[in-house]
Design an enzyme around this catalytic site. Structure first.
Site, PDB file in Angstrom:
ATOM      1  CE  LYS A 254      27.516  13.296  38.175  1.00 47.51           C
ATOM      2  NZ  LYS A 254      26.694  14.372  37.573  1.00 47.51           N
ATOM      3  CE  LYS A 255      21.373   8.759  43.823  1.00 51.75           C
ATOM      4  NZ  LYS A 255      20.145   7.920  43.776  1.00 51.75           N
TER       5      LYS A 255
ATOM      6  CG  HIS B 225      42.241  15.527  18.761  1.00 51.17           C
ATOM      7  ND1 HIS B 225      42.117  16.743  19.392  1.00 51.17           N
ATOM      8  CD2 HIS B 225      41.967  14.607  19.704  1.00 51.17           C
ATOM      9  CE1 HIS B 225      41.796  16.561  20.654  1.00 51.17           C
ATOM     10  NE2 HIS B 225      41.690  15.268  20.871  1.00 51.17           N
TER      11      HIS B 225
ATOM     12  CE  LYS C 133      24.697  12.157  33.596  1.00 50.61           C
ATOM     13  NZ  LYS C 133      25.033  13.274  32.689  1.00 50.61           N
TER      14      LYS C 133
END
Length: 402
Positions: A400-401, A317, A396
């Site tokens: 989102k709703k 990383h 997902k």
């Protein structure tokens, strides 16, 4: 020879065409920084401690010292040729100077979908190598298009540390070394805790997937017929201890210094594990850390293929986040799973050289260091749990709703 600066040009090609247009990281005003500091420490302090801290911060903001330090930051940011005033400090404090083992604390992994076209492990590994090499060619030429966030280009600088790159342990802070792509057209293959160099260009021609598979079969046969001291586990250790043992290993024999150079200069590592993980947790454990020995955790890129053709990826990383490597791995999977990858000829040339075994000289002092590092690795990994829940009630789109 390695360099702490990227060997590849960042001035030409599509990949870097927007670099000069990218906005520089601004230096926040002191009036912005100090309130952020207070909001950060407030949850960690008692009321009395926070009141005392707030008083000190307010005095600092009004002091000549605070104004002078702010002036120095702004002057640093304005230096010609400096793209980012924070970069060196951030890399050192968050990555290179961080002393805990890179695995399991820093490195990250991806799990691959199964390849229904390639059930033999070395066959799948060969296709992965060919796909990754095609991506490498686009990076080397600069023809890879820059990544975009909708219409906004993202910085491409970290692509310089993708291939032929490695982290090298040092006290008090590690360094990143890069090697010339044109001069180093080999990969390192790990099998049964041993390392081999596989040259991917022969007589000016890239090895086909069939030739790579044949060479990998030779490596597996050789590695499985013998045992070696598991030097790779040294890279799993605390960075200060690994830095000391790195010097111990390099100084044990001139051969070791040459072996390290060959391994570190390779384009990437291909790990052929002799395990057969089945469950998600078994696969994730394999790609996250494995047995600690069939890896070289300092390498930027490690592709992992198991004996049941399960596969994954491990990324170091320090000089790259997940954005460029996610793109690399998406490309590899798209090319291999959808049979887009150019596999080359099915013929295997008879004059291919035997893959070179990378041997380390391991006197008793080195063996002792390896045994101690292996013990620490087992202890650290034993302190970590990994559980996977595949939740299918909603995903997902439904969230989102809300």
């Amino acid at each position: 020879m390695p360099s702490s600066q990227p060997q590849k040009s960042t001035s030409v090609g599509k990949l870097f065409e927007f670099q000069s247009q990218l906005p520089k990281l601004p230096v926040p005003a002191l009036s912005e920084t100090l309130p952020k500091y207070l909001s950060t420490v407030e949850p960690l302090l008692s009321k009395d401690e926070f009141a005392q801290t707030k008083n000190l911060v307010e005095k600092f903001g009004q002091s000549s010292q605070g104004q002078e330090l702010q002036r120095r930051l702004e002057a640093r940011a304005a230096e010609p040729g400096r793209a980012n005033w924070l970069e060196e400090w951030w890399n050192d404090l968050s990555y290179m100077g961080y002393r805990d083992p890179v695995t399991p604390y820093v490195s990250y992994f991806y799990t691959y979908k199964d390849d229904k076209l390639r059930r033999k492990p070395t066959q799948r590994a060969a296709a992965i190598v060919r796909a990754a090499w095609a991506f490498r060619a686009q990076v080397a030429s600069g023809e890879l298009a820059p990544e975009m966030a909708r219409t906004t280009p993202l910085c491409s600088y970290s692509y310089n540390y993708m291939f032929n790159a490695t982290r090298i342990p040092k006290r008090p802070s590690d360094i990143e070394a890069t090697y010339d792509l044109g001069a180093n057209q080999h990969i390192t293959v790990a099998r049964n805790n041993q390392f081999f160099t596989l040259e991917l260009v022969h007589d000016g021609q890239l090895l086909s997937a069939a030739e790579i598979e044949s060479q990998l079969d030779r490596i597996v046969e050789r590695a499985d017929s013998t045992a070696a001291v598991p030097v790779g586990v040294l890279t799993s250790d605390n960075r200060d201890l690994w830095a000391d043992n790195y010097e111990l290993l390099a100084q044990a024999s001139p051969q070791n210094a040459q072996t390290l150079e060959k391994l570190q200069s390779s384009a990437f590592l291909l790990c052929l594990d002799d395990t057969k993980p089945v469950t998600r947790e078994e696969c994730h454990r394999t790609y996250w850390h494995g047995n600690g020995s069939n890896r070289w955790f300092d390498k930027s890129l490690q592709f992992i293929v198991c004996d049941n053709a399960k596969a994954g990826f491990l990324g170091e990383h320090s000089s790259m986040d997940g954005t460029p490597t996610c793109r690399l791995n998406d490309y590899v999977l798209d090319q291999t799973l959808n049979n887009k990858v150019d596999l080359g000829s099915t013929n295997v040339r008879a004059d291919l050289s035997e893959p070179e075994a990378l041997r380390f000289v391991t006197p008793p002092t080195v063996v002792r260091a390896i045994e101690q590092a292996a013990g620490r690795f087992s202890k650290v990994i034993g302190q970590h749990q990994l559980r996977v829940l595949q939740y299918e009630a909603f995903g997902k789109d439904e969230i989102k709703k809300l």
